[in-house]
Structures are given as C-alpha cells and as structure tokens.
Design a protein around this motif. Structure first.
Motif, PDB file in Angstrom:
ATOM      1  N   ASP A  60     -24.135  52.997 -10.781  1.00 43.04           N
ATOM      2  CA  ASP A  60     -23.306  53.204 -10.003  1.00 43.04           C
ATOM      3  C   ASP A  60     -22.127  52.280  -9.909  1.00 43.04           C
ATOM      4  OD1 ASP A  60     -24.838  55.300  -9.467  1.00 43.04           O
ATOM      5  OD2 ASP A  60     -25.691  54.401  -7.668  1.00 43.04           O
ATOM      6  N   ASP A  61     -22.511  50.950  -9.747  1.00 45.95           N
ATOM      7  CA  ASP A  61     -21.395  49.961  -9.782  1.00 45.95           C
ATOM      8  C   ASP A  61     -20.554  49.781 -10.886  1.00 45.95           C
ATOM      9  OD1 ASP A  61     -20.168  47.979  -7.862  1.00 45.95           O
ATOM     10  OD2 ASP A  61     -20.827  46.579  -9.515  1.00 45.95           O
ATOM     11  N   GLN A  62     -21.224  49.897 -12.071  1.00 44.30           N
ATOM     12  CA  GLN A  62     -20.394  49.859 -13.288  1.00 44.30           C
ATOM     13  C   GLN A  62     -19.355  51.022 -13.233  1.00 44.30           C
ATOM     14  OE1 GLN A  62     -23.491  49.879 -16.394  1.00 44.30           O
ATOM     15  NE2 GLN A  62     -23.490  47.572 -16.582  1.00 44.30           N
ATOM     16  N   VAL A  63     -19.585  52.314 -12.878  1.00 46.23           N
ATOM     17  CA  VAL A  63     -19.007  53.363 -12.717  1.00 46.23           C
ATOM     18  C   VAL A  63     -17.771  53.154 -11.911  1.00 46.23           C
ATOM     19  CG1 VAL A  63     -18.969  55.879 -11.812  1.00 46.23           C
ATOM     20  CG2 VAL A  63     -21.003  55.000 -13.217  1.00 46.23           C
ATOM     21  N   ALA A  64     -18.039  52.492 -10.655  1.00 44.66           N
ATOM     22  CA  ALA A  64     -17.009  52.374  -9.931  1.00 44.66           C
ATOM     23  C   ALA A  64     -15.947  51.331 -10.410  1.00 44.66           C
ATOM     24  CB  ALA A  64     -17.481  51.616  -8.833  1.00 44.66           C
ATOM     25  N   ARG A  65     -16.427  50.190 -11.177  1.00 45.30           N
ATOM     26  CA  ARG A  65     -15.726  49.399 -11.725  1.00 45.30           C
ATOM     27  C   ARG A  65     -14.670  49.929 -12.875  1.00 45.30           C
ATOM     28  NH1 ARG A  65     -19.330  43.998 -12.853  1.00 45.30           N
ATOM     29  NH2 ARG A  65     -17.393  42.956 -13.487  1.00 45.30           N
ATOM     30  N   LYS A  66     -15.402  50.760 -13.673  1.00 43.70           N
ATOM     31  CA  LYS A  66     -14.511  51.520 -14.691  1.00 43.70           C
ATOM     32  C   LYS A  66     -13.413  52.146 -14.090  1.00 43.70           C
ATOM     33  CE  LYS A  66     -18.034  51.845 -18.105  1.00 43.70           C
ATOM     34  NZ  LYS A  66     -18.822  52.499 -19.441  1.00 43.70           N
ATOM     35  N   THR A  67     -13.676  52.876 -12.791  1.00 45.60           N
ATOM     36  CA  THR A  67     -12.916  54.003 -12.309  1.00 45.60           C
ATOM     37  C   THR A  67     -11.687  52.949 -11.595  1.00 45.60           C
ATOM     38  OG1 THR A  67     -14.778  55.351 -11.483  1.00 45.60           O
ATOM     39  CG2 THR A  67     -12.585  55.548 -10.035  1.00 45.60           C
ATOM     40  N   ALA A  68     -12.070  51.687 -11.024  1.00 43.21           N
ATOM     41  CA  ALA A  68     -10.942  50.942 -10.485  1.00 43.21           C
ATOM     42  C   ALA A  68     -10.067  50.440 -11.490  1.00 43.21           C
ATOM     43  CB  ALA A  68     -11.619  49.739  -9.595  1.00 43.21           C
ATOM     44  N   ALA A  69     -10.841  50.099 -12.619  1.00 43.40           N
ATOM     45  CA  ALA A  69      -9.770  49.487 -13.782  1.00 43.40           C
ATOM     46  C   ALA A  69      -9.029  50.417 -14.237  1.00 43.40           C
ATOM     47  CB  ALA A  69     -10.860  49.068 -14.726  1.00 43.40           C
ATOM     48  N   ALA A  70      -9.421  51.808 -14.304  1.00 37.97           N
ATOM     49  CA  ALA A  70      -8.698  53.031 -14.809  1.00 37.97           C
ATOM     50  C   ALA A  70      -7.403  53.334 -13.883  1.00 37.97           C
ATOM     51  CB  ALA A  70      -9.406  54.119 -15.212  1.00 37.97           C
ATOM     52  N   LEU A  71      -7.799  53.205 -12.715  1.00 42.95           N
ATOM     53  CA  LEU A  71      -6.585  53.263 -11.580  1.00 42.95           C
ATOM     54  C   LEU A  71      -5.572  52.158 -11.986  1.00 42.95           C
ATOM     55  CD1 LEU A  71      -8.748  54.522  -8.562  1.00 42.95           C
ATOM     56  CD2 LEU A  71      -6.979  56.052  -9.908  1.00 42.95           C
ATOM     57  N   ASN A  72      -6.168  51.064 -11.876  1.00 45.45           N
ATOM     58  CA  ASN A  72      -5.042  49.911 -12.307  1.00 45.45           C
ATOM     59  C   ASN A  72      -4.369  49.876 -13.339  1.00 45.45           C
ATOM     60  OD1 ASN A  72      -5.775  48.219 -10.169  1.00 45.45           O
ATOM     61  ND2 ASN A  72      -7.298  47.186 -10.991  1.00 45.45           N
ATOM     62  N   ALA A  73      -4.885  50.560 -14.362  1.00 44.58           N
ATOM     63  CA  ALA A  73      -4.204  50.574 -15.527  1.00 44.58           C
ATOM     64  C   ALA A  73      -3.209  51.903 -15.389  1.00 44.58           C
ATOM     65  CB  ALA A  73      -5.251  50.800 -16.759  1.00 44.58           C
ATOM     66  N   GLY A  74      -3.363  52.724 -14.516  1.00 41.66           N
ATOM     67  CA  GLY A  74      -2.495  53.997 -14.385  1.00 41.66           C
ATOM     68  C   GLY A  74      -3.172  55.087 -15.207  1.00 41.66           C
ATOM     69  N   LEU A  75      -4.414  55.239 -15.396  1.00 41.68           N
ATOM     70  CA  LEU A  75      -4.938  56.445 -15.862  1.00 41.68           C
ATOM     71  C   LEU A  75      -5.453  57.175 -14.645  1.00 41.68           C
ATOM     72  CD1 LEU A  75      -5.288  54.352 -18.762  1.00 41.68           C
ATOM     73  CD2 LEU A  75      -6.532  56.260 -19.456  1.00 41.68           C
ATOM     74  N   THR A  76      -5.968  58.394 -15.001  1.00 39.06           N
ATOM     75  CA  THR A  76      -6.451  59.254 -13.949  1.00 39.06           C
ATOM     76  C   THR A  76      -8.029  59.012 -14.388  1.00 39.06           C
ATOM     77  OG1 THR A  76      -4.757  60.505 -13.885  1.00 39.06           O
ATOM     78  CG2 THR A  76      -6.518  61.431 -13.242  1.00 39.06           C
ATOM     79  N   PRO A  77      -8.788  58.686 -13.395  1.00 36.53           N
ATOM     80  CA  PRO A  77     -10.216  58.856 -13.796  1.00 36.53           C
ATOM     81  C   PRO A  77     -11.070  60.137 -13.630  1.00 36.53           C
ATOM     82  CG  PRO A  77      -9.757  57.080 -12.175  1.00 36.53           C
ATOM     83  CD  PRO A  77      -8.475  57.867 -12.306  1.00 36.53           C
ATOM     84  N   LEU A  78     -11.718  60.594 -14.193  1.00 38.92           N
ATOM     85  CA  LEU A  78     -12.600  61.978 -13.808  1.00 38.92           C
ATOM     86  C   LEU A  78     -13.833  61.517 -13.751  1.00 38.92           C
ATOM     87  CD1 LEU A  78     -13.094  64.782 -13.186  1.00 38.92           C
ATOM     88  CD2 LEU A  78     -12.712  65.180 -15.657  1.00 38.92           C
ATOM     89  N   VAL A  79     -14.253  61.200 -12.603  1.00 38.26           N
ATOM     90  CA  VAL A  79     -15.682  60.357 -12.198  1.00 38.26           C
ATOM     91  C   VAL A  79     -16.728  61.489 -11.902  1.00 38.26           C
ATOM     92  CG1 VAL A  79     -16.712  58.540 -10.635  1.00 38.26           C
ATOM     93  CG2 VAL A  79     -13.978  58.854 -11.014  1.00 38.26           C
ATOM     94  N   CYS A  80     -17.489  61.392 -12.532  1.00 38.31           N
ATOM     95  CA  CYS A  80     -18.838  62.200 -12.362  1.00 38.31           C
ATOM     96  C   CYS A  80     -19.968  62.016 -11.554  1.00 38.31           C
ATOM     97  CB  CYS A  80     -19.498  62.724 -13.847  1.00 38.31           C
ATOM     98  SG  CYS A  80     -18.063  63.049 -15.194  1.00 38.31           S
ATOM     99  N   VAL A  81     -20.455  62.791 -10.847  1.00 35.69           N
ATOM    100  CA  VAL A  81     -21.458  62.621 -10.048  1.00 35.69           C
ATOM    101  C   VAL A  81     -22.483  63.706  -9.851  1.00 35.69           C
ATOM    102  CG1 VAL A  81     -20.244  61.071  -8.243  1.00 35.69           C
ATOM    103  CG2 VAL A  81     -20.450  63.700  -7.897  1.00 35.69           C
TER     104      VAL A  81
END
Ligand code: PGA
Length: 250
Positions: A109-130
């Motif tokens: 879960d934490d890696q998923v959150a890190r990837k999501t934050a990194a994608a937002l920082n880079a200006g990409l749209t994350p599509l986060v699955c749960v």
C-alpha cells in the motif's frame, strides 16, 4: 442536458507489443470517432507506449498511460521504468497499484502511495486501483481493506491534488474470472471510497472507475449507475472490434 463524462480504460496487461498495438489501433481508429463526453484511455505495455502515442496523435479523445512506474526518477533499479521515460514516450497517465502488481509482485500500500504521489508531482494522472480479494469479501472485510489501501494515499496526496487522480475499484475476485460485481455492489464501494476521501477535506468529486470482467454484455447496467465514472477493462480490451463495441455501447 450535459452528457456525463465517461472514461473507458483499456488495460492491455502483457499483450500487444509495438507491431500488434499498431495493428490494433489502425483498425480501432478506422471504426471509431471521438464522441462528446467519452474519453478512451489505453494502457499498453511500456515497450508499446511510443508506438501507441504516435498512432493516436490526431485523436484528442484518447489518453495513453503506462501500466507501472517507479517512484524514483532515475537510478540503479534494474528492470524498472521511470516517470520521465514514460512521459518521453507519450504517456500522460499511469496505472498504479493494479491487483496483479500488488498480489503477484508484492507491491505494498505504501509503495502504491509513493508511486501515486510521484506521478502527480511529474504532472501525470494516476489511475490508482484498490479492491478486496474473495476471502476478504467473504470474511466481511471489504470496507476495512479499502480503507487500509486508501490510508497511505490520504497521507501522501494533498487534498487539492485528489481532483487530478482517478481511482479504480477492482475487486480481485472479479478480475479475469468472468464474475462481475453487481452494479449495486460496485456502487456501494464507490460511495465508500468517495465518502472516505471527502471526509478528509478533499474538495473535488473524485472520479472512480469499476473494473473486473467488464464486457459488452454487462457494461450498460454498470454505467447506468451514476456512482461509476467509467470502466477499466482487461480481457475485453485487446481486440479492436470488441473494444469498439464495448465503448460504443452505453
Ligand atoms: P478483466 O481485467 O477485465 O480481464 O477482468 C480488468 C483489470 O485487470 O483491469
């Protein structure tokens, strides 16, 4: 009346290399046109990103995304792909935390959150699955699992950034199994996700897709529910005629 925007996302998984992806798009673009309110997202394998981005350049209704990225921008991470790399290949979105990544490759879960934050920082749209497994659902733990998966995301993503990401609710027991959540089941979890995020002071209405054995037969009933903003589709998205039928149906 304004048309409700709907996202149809195709997760090609480990299918369609560059040549096959080009053949898919040649056919798909020939039989579909942009439609008001409909947004088509493609998640090809990383090696096909550049070819897909190039092929859809003239179609503003199409978004291209990577299936996975690392949260670091570069470095000694053999086998990984970075955000700047997928951006260079034309991706503007990225799938994060797909259940296959979580369950087959041990993403936390934490890696998923890190990837999501990194994608937002880079200006990409994350599509986060749960989504919960069958044992979790049958054990009455669906809500607890969704809340556990959302918790690190709520820590790492600022309230104002939630409007820039999309969530996909994908019950693990429905992925690739032919067993779909009922529209009621899906809508209920979508509401739980929306409520959980809103309670943390997030002002935007979050876009939430449903995924898991979506096909042309069940998509109209699923999208009839206003809680769903679209669908994330695996198996039914890798054939151009079938995918064109599905995105033209609801
Ligand atoms: P499926 O996959 O449509 O083949 O069930 C959905 C997904 O894994 O995103």
């Amino acid at each position: 009346m304004a048309i409700r925007p709907v996202i149809y996302a195709a997760n090609w998984k480990m299918n369609l290399g560059p040549a096959a992806a080009c053949r898919f798009l040649e056919r798909f673009l020939e039989i579909t046109s942009p439609l008001e309110g409909r947004s088509l997202w493609f998640f090809p394998p990383a090696v096909s990103l550049a070819a897909v981005s190039e092929a859809v350049r003239a179609r503003p209704d199409i978004v291209v995304g990577a299936q996975n990225i690392h949260w670091e921008m570069k470095g000694a991470f053999t086998g990984e792909v970075s955000l700047p790399m997928v951006q260079e290949a034309g991706a503007t979105a990225v799938l994060v935390g797909h259940s296959e990544r979580r369950h087959l490759f041990g993403e936390t879960d934490d890696q998923v959150a890190r990837k999501t934050a990194a994608a937002l920082n880079a200006g990409l749209t994350p599509l986060v699955c749960v989504g919960e497994t069958l044992a979790e659902r049958e054990g009455g733990r669906t809500e607890a699992v969704i809340l556990r998966q959302l918790a690190p995301l709520l820590e790492r993503v600022a309230a104002d950034d939630w409007g820039r990401l999309v969530v996909a609710y994908e019950p693990v027991w429905a992925i690739g199994t032919g067993r779909t959540a009922t529209p009621d089941d899906a809508a209920q979890v979508h509401e739980l996700i929306r409520f959980t995020i809103a309670r943390r002071g997030v002002p935007a209405r979050i876009r939430i897709l449903y995924g898991g054995s979506v096909n042309p037969g069940n998509v109209p009933a699923l999208l009839a529910r206003p809680e769903l903003d679209g669908v994330l589709v695996g198996g039914a998205s890798v054939n151009p005629d079938g995918w064109a039928e599905l995105v033209g149906l609801s």
